[in-house]
Structures are given as structure tokens and as C-alpha cells.
Design a protein around this motif. Sequence first.
Motif, short mmCIF file in Angstrom:
data_model
loop_
_atom_site.label_atom_id
_atom_site.label_comp_id
_atom_site.label_asym_id
_atom_site.label_seq_id
_atom_site.Cartn_x
_atom_site.Cartn_y
_atom_site.Cartn_z
N THR C 39 0.84 -1.20 0.00
CA THR C 39 0.00 0.00 0.00
C THR C 39 0.88 1.25 0.00
O THR C 39 1.84 1.34 0.77
CB THR C 39 -0.91 0.02 1.25
OG1 THR C 39 -1.54 -1.25 1.35
CG2 THR C 39 -1.95 1.12 1.14
N CYS C 50 -10.67 -1.89 1.30
CA CYS C 50 -9.83 -3.10 1.38
C CYS C 50 -10.17 -3.89 2.64
O CYS C 50 -10.27 -5.11 2.63
CB CYS C 50 -8.35 -2.73 1.34
SG CYS C 50 -7.82 -1.61 2.65
N TYR C 51 -10.39 -3.15 3.72
CA TYR C 51 -10.72 -3.76 5.01
C TYR C 51 -12.02 -4.56 4.90
O TYR C 51 -12.14 -5.67 5.41
CB TYR C 51 -10.86 -2.64 6.04
CG TYR C 51 -11.08 -3.09 7.46
CD1 TYR C 51 -10.00 -3.19 8.33
CD2 TYR C 51 -12.34 -3.38 7.93
CE1 TYR C 51 -10.18 -3.58 9.64
CE2 TYR C 51 -12.54 -3.79 9.24
CZ TYR C 51 -11.46 -3.89 10.09
OH TYR C 51 -11.64 -4.29 11.39
N TYR C 53 -13.46 -5.77 2.14
CA TYR C 53 -13.48 -6.85 1.14
C TYR C 53 -12.49 -7.98 1.44
O TYR C 53 -12.59 -9.05 0.87
CB TYR C 53 -13.19 -6.28 -0.25
CG TYR C 53 -14.41 -5.70 -0.93
CD1 TYR C 53 -15.25 -6.52 -1.68
CD2 TYR C 53 -14.74 -4.36 -0.80
CE1 TYR C 53 -16.38 -6.00 -2.29
CE2 TYR C 53 -15.87 -3.83 -1.39
CZ TYR C 53 -16.70 -4.65 -2.14
OH TYR C 53 -17.82 -4.15 -2.74
N CYS C 54 -11.49 -7.71 2.30
CA CYS C 54 -10.46 -8.74 2.53
C CYS C 54 -11.09 -10.04 3.04
O CYS C 54 -11.74 -10.05 4.10
CB CYS C 54 -9.43 -8.25 3.53
SG CYS C 54 -8.21 -9.52 3.91
N LYS C 59 -6.55 -6.92 7.07
CA LYS C 59 -6.17 -5.51 6.88
C LYS C 59 -6.05 -4.83 8.24
O LYS C 59 -6.86 -5.07 9.15
CB LYS C 59 -7.21 -4.80 6.01
CG LYS C 59 -7.16 -5.23 4.55
CD LYS C 59 -5.85 -4.81 3.90
CE LYS C 59 -5.74 -5.41 2.51
NZ LYS C 59 -4.46 -5.10 1.86
N TYR C 66 -4.26 2.08 5.55
CA TYR C 66 -4.55 0.67 5.86
C TYR C 66 -3.38 -0.17 5.38
O TYR C 66 -2.94 -0.04 4.23
CB TYR C 66 -5.83 0.21 5.17
CG TYR C 66 -7.07 0.61 5.93
CD1 TYR C 66 -7.62 -0.26 6.87
CD2 TYR C 66 -7.66 1.84 5.73
CE1 TYR C 66 -8.76 0.10 7.58
CE2 TYR C 66 -8.79 2.21 6.44
CZ TYR C 66 -9.34 1.33 7.37
OH TYR C 66 -10.45 1.69 8.07
N THR C 68 -1.35 -4.30 5.68
CA THR C 68 -1.73 -5.71 5.59
C THR C 68 -0.95 -6.53 6.60
O THR C 68 0.27 -6.35 6.75
CB THR C 68 -1.42 -6.26 4.19
OG1 THR C 68 -1.87 -5.32 3.23
CG2 THR C 68 -2.08 -7.60 3.95
N CYS C 73 -2.26 -12.75 5.16
CA CYS C 73 -2.63 -12.37 3.80
C CYS C 73 -2.31 -13.50 2.84
O CYS C 73 -1.19 -14.00 2.81
CB CYS C 73 -1.88 -11.11 3.39
SG CYS C 73 -2.04 -10.76 1.62
N CYS C 79 -7.97 -6.73 -2.58
CA CYS C 79 -7.82 -5.38 -2.07
C CYS C 79 -7.32 -4.43 -3.16
O CYS C 79 -7.81 -3.31 -3.33
CB CYS C 79 -6.89 -5.35 -0.85
SG CYS C 79 -5.27 -6.10 -1.14
N CYS C 83 -9.58 -1.17 -4.43
CA CYS C 83 -9.10 0.12 -3.93
C CYS C 83 -9.45 1.23 -4.93
O CYS C 83 -8.95 1.24 -6.05
CB CYS C 83 -7.60 0.08 -3.69
SG CYS C 83 -6.96 1.68 -3.15
#
Lengths: 414, 192, 97
Positions: C39, C50-51, C53-54, C59, C66, C68, C73, C79, C83
Amino acid sequence: MGKIDVLNGNKAAAWGAKLARVSLLAAYPITPQTPLVEYLATFVAEGEIDADLVEVESEHTALSVLQGGVFAGARTFTGTSSQGLALMYEPYIRTSTMRLPIVMALVTREVISPQTVWGGQQDAVTVREAGWIQIWCESNQEVLDTVVQAYKIAENKGVLLPVNVCYDGFSLSHMAERVEIPEQEKVDSFLPKPDITHVKLDPDKPMSVDPLTAGPMLTEFRHKQVTAMKYAKEVIEEVRQEWSQLFGRDHGGMVDVYRMEDADIAIVCMGSPAGTARVAIDEMRELGIKVGMVRIRVLRPFPVEEMQALLSGVKAIGTIDRNVSFAAGYGTSYLELRTAFGGKRMPPMIDFIGGLGGSDVTLEQIKQAIVITQYVANGGEYRDVTWFGLDEVDVDQLFDLEDQADQEVKEGIV
Amino acid sequence: MKQIRFHGRGGQGAVMASELLCHALVHEGNYGQSIPAYGFERRGAPLEAFVKLDSKPIRERTQVYEPDGIIVLDSALIVQLPIFNGVKANGFAILNSRKKMTLDDVPENVETLATIDAVRIALEVFKAPITNTILLGAFAQATKLVSLQSLSECIEINFPKKIVEKNLVAVARGFNEVQVVTRSGQLQKAEG
Amino acid sequence: MSAKVPDKLYRLTGDDVASVGKGLYVVNTGLWRYQRPVTDPDLCKRCSACYMYCPVGCKLELNTHYDTNLDWCKGCGICAEVCPANAITMYEEVGEE
């Protein structure tokens, strides 16, 4: 000479069904049997098997579909594992009571719970009182050969019982090795077309199948099942002889015996660990321990007379189990052997439980089992049941192997 | 008996490679056993597969704990996992690596080190990072435990028709382009 | 033959009689990663897409952006895909550097 190929256990079973010219298939995928269903579906799709494949919504239906097929005279095949077998349990018992010669691959796996997908033998041993013949395989060649043999046994007019061809999940089902695929014509000469007459779907001669059955008639049902089970022993032996004459391969009949001629002690096991046990036996014999193996090839019916004849004379028996029985905390083969000897005098016996939940029964563990069994044969005391992975196993303190080897040499000189 | 451990990821064809190797061994009249170490077969998850090879039937039904050598299909695994665990003395390692690796980068018990930039070759041949047959070609060159010819023949017999040709190119390029170094000192460059 | 007591003895009462709830089987998704999300803190607007959808919830919300948790991961790249500021780039995983 057949065709040499490399097959995993599931594919070997599918080949067995193909060679037996099955005409009806129904199976629901479950780990580790899933590839078997895929192979069967591929065979049907490519026209290599002239069979109907019924896509079913559960194992319960899969076996029920086959039952209907047998009424109509079909030769049928399915396979399952673990929870699938659990869901199949209700038609499973009906299959043996109605004496339907269905052959089913039982790709053995642990039963849930705890949640697991890995190999073990608990699913198959759990249903050993459901009236099915259970044949246990050690190699993929044996899986293929046994599926074909199973039809000959099941469809015998004196037997008419369903057969489970059991092979260890992952250890055999997903392991690929060299397998000889027999020629179709030869298999055809071995296995005639099915001729099922005791139960038939025929509008001209209607019959009532499996209605409400009262005590006396039910007793007759059970008694006939047990009688057929006993007779199956002879048939299994005959089929073995015929197979080895035709195809030159012998996987044993009720039992499979290895280096027992001059054995002081015996290892008894079932399924894939038997292969590893052969290697362990060869290595331990080099060190002077006279050990042999009796593999339980057929768990139902149990080889009572064979076991008594083979094992009465040894000094100690060590059983290796990939399953547990809740009767007394032993594994199934230990328990079955005790029952087989009944009140008769038998050598001291100890049990080893391992290979649960997909663990390997390793070469090292089997060697330890042999050393401990020899120790017991020499008069030593050891715990009745050893759980590999839980119990501490230190064989060095039992006796020095090299010492034992020296002793053998000395005795030889004297 | 020789024992080999494959390291790869779900979807890279480690199991397919182990089975192909097994086919090739049987094709040569030997015996082979291919065993996938089963976990959850998810794309990208690291997995192992084993091959045992011998001139006589293999009766053992266990996984491989002390391999004679390893074949690594994915270069990231070299740093992520203890891939050299249990490798026997005088062992071999067939690694897919873009970086040039020397014998100093691997443990003492690795006698034969073969490295190949299989991803680059795979992108050229398949337009996708499928490295399994390339690594098998490299394995054949580095260890001589199987011949390129039987690998190629078994690809023709066992693979779906549309991928045969590309895999024949891939296995041959793996065989020809691998860099093999041995501890006994000599640097052998793969011969054409 | 004497019945010798096994050397593994478990408690007879209390919660230890069963192993339920013990021994969580951990799937180390961090090992699945062959590409790593990186990032750019300057581009990150802290929108938390991202938070949200992870799929493995790895995240980390920092004051600036944010980031990782690379222990978990699995490098799926979702993500980077979601984004809106294009602050996340996937690079080939080469281990610790």
C-alpha cells in the motif's frame, strides 16, 4: 497379459467396475471417494461403459437407486466414505436383508466428529454388523481385481449378499502405482452376466418386497443371512483359486499370509499398513526376529478357522489397528481375534492403535510393534494397547536388537 | 528405493508431475508410487507430493519423511517453507529459481543442485506460469533417474491432446536449460 | 496375560474428560501468498474498502493508511482490485527483505 498402467485406488476401482460391465451407476461424491465418481462419469460420458449413471442428491438415494436397478436385473456399482456411508445407513441394511448383490467401494475414512476428512478405517468397521461382506485391500492392483471378484462372490446363488470393497482413503485411494489391467475378454470368461431371480420386478409375477415382517419371519431372514455369510467363505476361496489360475495373481482368500511358515510371532493387520508391514518383517528377520504376518482380507465373514489354524502355534501376536472398538478400548482386529479364539487357548496378544485421522502407520512404528511382540513372546510384560502418537514407545530398553541377532547366530552354531 | 518430494502450490501441477514421473518410471519397466500429501486442495496453498521409485515392487504405504531429493515448483516456497527438511546426505535439489543459486545457498546434505528459471520458460511456452513438466525435464538431466524419452512418451500417452505439444517443448527445455552443480566440484553445463 | 495399565492416563472428571474446544486446526493462509499487496500511504484515503473486502480479515487500520498483516494475507489481490485510489499494488512474493 493385460495392459500396464499407473492407477490410483479410485481409478483402479472404476476400472474394476468397467471390466465387470456394470449397467447402473449412482454415487454421490465425498472425500476421499470423489475421484471415483469422476472417473465413472468420464467412462460413461466417453462411452467406455455401457451404463446409466444416475445423478443423485444423496448417498441415501444412490443406494436406493441401485436397489431398484437390481430388481430389474442390473449389475450395479457405487462407492462412498465416512459421512456418506452414515447417510446411506438406512438403505445399507435393507440391501443385505433383501440379499441384493450390490458391490460398493468403501473408501475408508475417519468418521466425524471431530471434523476430519482424512483416512482411517473407522467408517467401515463401524458398519461391520450390517450384513455386508467386507473385503479389505492392500494395493491398487488388489482393488481392481477385488471389485471384479466381488461380483462373482455377491451374485453366487448361495451367497446373494452385497460386498464392500474397502480400501484406505488417501493411502490407497489417492496413491498411484503400477497396475495391470486385465483383458476384457478374460474378465468376461471369468464373470458371467448377472442372473438375479430371487427378487424381480415383473408385472406378470408381482411380489411384495420388504413388507412389515413379524418376529418369526424376521428370525428366518437373519438366520438365512448368517448361513449365506458362512457359505461365502467357501465361495471367496473358490473365486480366489479361479482368479489366480486365470490371471496369475493371488491376493489371498479370507486371509493373506506372509512369511508365517517358521514364524515365532505374528503381526495381524488390515488394509494398507500390511504393505509397510511386509517391509518391516523383512528387515526384522534380518535381525533374527522370526516374524510373519496374517492380513485380515475379509473382515465379514471373519476368518475364524483360518486364524485359529495360523496363530495357535505362535508365541505372541501383535495386532495393528487403524480404528478403535469401544467394547474394551482395543482395535477391531484385536477384538475380532479374541472372539475368533473364543474360549480356546491362544497366545498372548497385544494391540497397537495408529494411523488415525490420516496419520501414517510408519515403518518405524511397525518395527517397534514387532520388537514389543517379540518381547512379549519372550515372557516380557507390556501394556495391552499401545497408542502410537500418545504412548511413549521405547523399544531400546526391551532388549538389544544386535544382541538378539548375535544370539541367533550362536544358536545356529550350536 | 529412491524417494523424492515435490513442493508446489495448488494449481501448479505438482501432483500431476508426480504422477507423470510415476508413469515414466513404469514405462521404463520400473516401479513407482506417487502420493499426494493431502491437505485442503486450494489454489495457491502449498502442497507436497511424493514419488518413490525402485526396480522392484514398492510395498510401503507411507509418506516420505527422508527424501533423497526435492523438486520445488515455486520459487517463493524456497524462502517460505523449510523445504530441505529431512533431505538425505548426498541428496539433490531441483529448484525453480530466477535468482542464480549456488551450493552455498543450500544445506550441506545437498550434493547436486539444479536450478532453472522455469517461470520464464513457462511464460514463453504456455503463456502461463506452469512449471511442472519443465522441472521434470530438469530432474531427468540432473539425476538421470528417468530418461527424457520416457517422460516425453508418457506426456504423449497421458496428457490431453491439446496440451501435449507444448509440454513436450517444456520438458525438453527443462532438460536442456537446467544449470547443474555438484559439490564434488565440477560445474556441468547442460549439454544440448 | 496380565493387563498392564497404559501409561497415558486422562482425568476422570471435569472439563478435561473431553477434548472439545481444544486443538484448533490452523490453516496458515500466509503461506499461500505468491504475490504481496503493497500500500502506498500517500495514496491511501483510509476509505476502508480493502478492510471490508479482505476475505481473511487481515487488513490493519493505521493512523496514516490501511496496511496488511502478512502473517495471514493469502495474496488474493482483491484489495488491489477494489481500492478506489489505486493505492495497492501486487508484487511477486520473494520472502523477507
